[in-house]
Design a protein around this motif. Structure first.
Motif, mmCIF file in Angstrom:
data_model
loop_
_atom_site.group_PDB
_atom_site.id
_atom_site.type_symbol
_atom_site.label_atom_id
_atom_site.label_comp_id
_atom_site.label_asym_id
_atom_site.label_seq_id
_atom_site.Cartn_x
_atom_site.Cartn_y
_atom_site.Cartn_z
ATOM 1 N N SER A 43 -4.532 0.754 -1.911
ATOM 2 C CA SER A 43 -4.342 -0.581 -1.327
ATOM 3 C C SER A 43 -3.231 -1.351 -2.035
ATOM 4 C CB SER A 43 -5.635 -1.391 -1.409
ATOM 5 O OG SER A 43 -6.699 -0.649 -0.871
ATOM 6 N N GLN A 66 -4.748 9.370 2.898
ATOM 7 C CA GLN A 66 -5.327 8.038 2.642
ATOM 8 C C GLN A 66 -4.301 7.143 1.961
ATOM 9 O OE1 GLN A 66 -8.274 7.347 4.034
ATOM 10 N NE2 GLN A 66 -8.148 9.438 4.821
ATOM 11 N N THR A 67 -4.712 5.941 1.583
ATOM 12 C CA THR A 67 -3.763 5.018 0.947
ATOM 13 C C THR A 67 -4.391 4.348 -0.270
ATOM 14 O OG1 THR A 67 -4.537 3.295 2.467
ATOM 15 C CG2 THR A 67 -2.452 4.350 3.021
ATOM 16 N N PRO A 94 0.853 -1.188 0.000
ATOM 17 C CA PRO A 94 0.000 0.000 0.000
ATOM 18 C C PRO A 94 0.885 1.233 0.000
ATOM 19 C CG PRO A 94 0.004 -1.046 2.169
ATOM 20 C CD PRO A 94 0.855 -1.898 1.276
ATOM 21 N N LEU A 95 0.411 2.331 -0.555
ATOM 22 C CA LEU A 95 1.212 3.561 -0.608
ATOM 23 C C LEU A 95 0.343 4.755 -0.242
ATOM 24 C CD1 LEU A 95 3.070 2.849 -3.976
ATOM 25 C CD2 LEU A 95 4.133 2.909 -1.709
ATOM 26 N N PRO A 96 0.960 5.797 0.341
ATOM 27 C CA PRO A 96 0.190 6.998 0.666
ATOM 28 C C PRO A 96 -0.310 7.716 -0.586
ATOM 29 C CG PRO A 96 2.291 6.948 1.835
ATOM 30 C CD PRO A 96 2.353 5.874 0.800
#
Ligand code: SAM
Length: 214
Positions: free
Chosen positions: A62, A59-60, A52-54
């Motif tokens: 998935s 938020q992220t 997952p990444l910002p």
């Protein structure tokens, strides 16, 4: 496609398979939708990692293998009308759009919805409608749905979402407290009620009621 891009795609799909994504329709959809444009700024170079990444608004996006596992658990059919709660970057909705007839996706952050709309337009994904709103109420105007996917964790499956699921419909969602490991569960609406099964441990940001400021 350059040799490097082709190699990266092969590696991406190989990782999905080794992590349990085996459904052909899901793999084909994830082969077609490039995750790159959905990840921006300093994290752009990591778009093909299974992590997952910002994204904006704290938020992220998935993890790709979780996107794949959720998509295959949803068992989307060609004629399905799907609701996704939690647009985020728009990546999951884009993957669903390759299998379903129509996808409605809703997020409480107006900015994320605007950015996702731009990407859908640029990618010609005309069967997705992105809506700014509180998805915990579902989308009564468009209900009932064949499939519902929730990409933020609730303590229990929200009643309005259960009510908006067709008979024969499937909902997949993470359930549990936001600061602990949650369970991915699948709910099927039958003629007589609801059947639940637990799929795997997951970790998602919480489903928050109301609209966000940005
Ligand atoms: N599906 C996204 C993707 O492909 O990038 C990832 C979703 S992110 C893990 C969870 C999203 O759920 C966030 O964008 C957050 O704003 C949204 N969210 C949380 N509570 C919500 C609610 N009540 N209604 C709509 N969206 C909500």
């Amino acid at each position: 496609m350059t040799d490097e891009a082709a190699e990266r795609k092969m590696q991406f799909l190989y990782t999905l398979r080794t992590r349990g994504v085996t459904d052909k329709a899901t793999l084909t959809a994830m082969e077609k939708i490039d995750r790159g444009p959905f990840v921006r700024g300093i994290f752009a170079g990591r778009a093909y990692e299974d992590t997952p990444l910002p994204i904006d608004c704290g938020q992220t996006i998935s993890q790709p293998s979780i996107v794949g596992l959720m998509t295959q658990a949803l068992d989307v059919q060609r004629r399905d009308k799907v609701l996704e709660v939690g647009t985020g970057s728009g990546y999951q909705a884009a993957v669903l759009s390759q299998i379903a007839r129509r996808v409605y996706t809703i997020d409480r952050h107006a900015r994320l919805v605007q950015e996702a709309r731009k990407l859908f337009e640029a990618m010609n994904l005309s069967n997705i409608t992105a809506i700014h709103g509180d998805g915990s109420h579902g989308l009564p105007d468009q209900a009932p749905f064949d499939r519902i996917l929730v990409t933020a964790a609730a303590e229990d499956p929200p009643g309005p979402l259960l009510a908006q699921l067709k008979i024969g419909g499937i909902m997949v969602l993470p359930v549990g407290q936001s600061d602990t490991v949650q369970s991915l569960i699948r709910v099927r609406r039958t003629e007589t009620g609801l059947d639940y099964d637990e799929l795997s441990p997951v970790r998602f940001v919480p489903l928050v009621g109301g609209l966000a400021r940005e």
